[in-house]
Design a protein around this motif. Structure first.
Motif, PDB file in Angstrom:
ATOM      1  N   ASP A  40     -25.475 -56.370  94.513  1.00  8.95           N
ATOM      2  CA  ASP A  40     -24.902 -57.583  93.911  1.00  8.95           C
ATOM      3  C   ASP A  40     -24.863 -58.719  94.936  1.00  8.95           C
ATOM      4  OD1 ASP A  40     -24.235 -56.034  91.640  1.00  8.95           O
ATOM      5  OD2 ASP A  40     -22.393 -55.387  92.641  1.00  8.95           O
ATOM      6  N   CYS A  63     -25.270 -56.432  88.977  1.00  6.57           N
ATOM      7  CA  CYS A  63     -24.895 -55.701  87.764  1.00  6.57           C
ATOM      8  C   CYS A  63     -23.988 -56.555  86.877  1.00  6.57           C
ATOM      9  CB  CYS A  63     -24.201 -54.393  88.141  1.00  6.57           C
ATOM     10  SG  CYS A  63     -22.597 -54.635  88.899  1.00  6.57           S
ATOM     11  N   CYS A 124     -17.993 -53.839  92.920  1.00  5.22           N
ATOM     12  CA  CYS A 124     -18.711 -54.814  92.085  1.00  5.22           C
ATOM     13  C   CYS A 124     -17.737 -55.854  91.538  1.00  5.22           C
ATOM     14  CB  CYS A 124     -19.400 -54.111  90.918  1.00  5.22           C
ATOM     15  SG  CYS A 124     -20.594 -52.856  91.410  1.00  5.22           S
TER      16      CYS A 124
END
Ligand code: ZN
Length: 138
Positions: A40, A63, A124
């Motif tokens: 990411d 993502c 994330c």
């Protein structure tokens, strides 16, 4: 609709929502963050009006969780003072660590609470928020 479906729609809505995507010319603060374990990347552009965060845009790839988390974060932090933003970001971190947090401050971001049992996904979700903290010099 099951909770799982609702959660996924929420993530996908923000993932596809382009409202906060782009750059800000002559922004006051900019910061790039990366989460290598997932690939990411987030770049934040922040426009300040005195002590108030007047506008945030982000650019990045990765993502759906990292990108949607950026969109949700911007919804919440625009219009807040630096002090309030830092408090909100700290509460987001507490939520992901399974600690006591103020859900009133986090608004829609409480959707990400269900990730707390997935350590890789937490990174994330946390990426844009941690990047914002660095951008604010905190
Ligand atoms: Zn990710």
């Amino acid at each position: 609709m099951s909770l799982e479906e609702l959660y996924s729609d929420f993530i996908m809505y923000h993932y596809k929502n382009p409202n906060h995507r782009g750059e800000i010319e002559n922004c006051d603060l900019t910061e790039k963050g990366a989460n290598l374990s997932c690939g990411d990347e987030i770049t934040l552009y922040v426009k300040m009006n005195g002590d108030v965060i007047s506008n945030i845009k982000f650019d990045g790839q990765g993502c759906a969780i990292s990108q949607s988390s950026a969109s949700v974060m911007i919804d919440i932090l625009e219009g807040k003072t630096i002090e309030d933003a830092v408090r909100i970001i700290e509460n987001f971190g507490r939520m992901l660590r399974g600690e006591k947090f103020d859900d009133m401050l986090l608004e829609d971001a409480t959707f990400f609470e269900s990730l707390k049992s997935y350590p890789l996904r937490i990174k994330c979700a946390n990426l844009p928020w941690q990047t914002m903290l660095v951008a604010l010099g905190k």
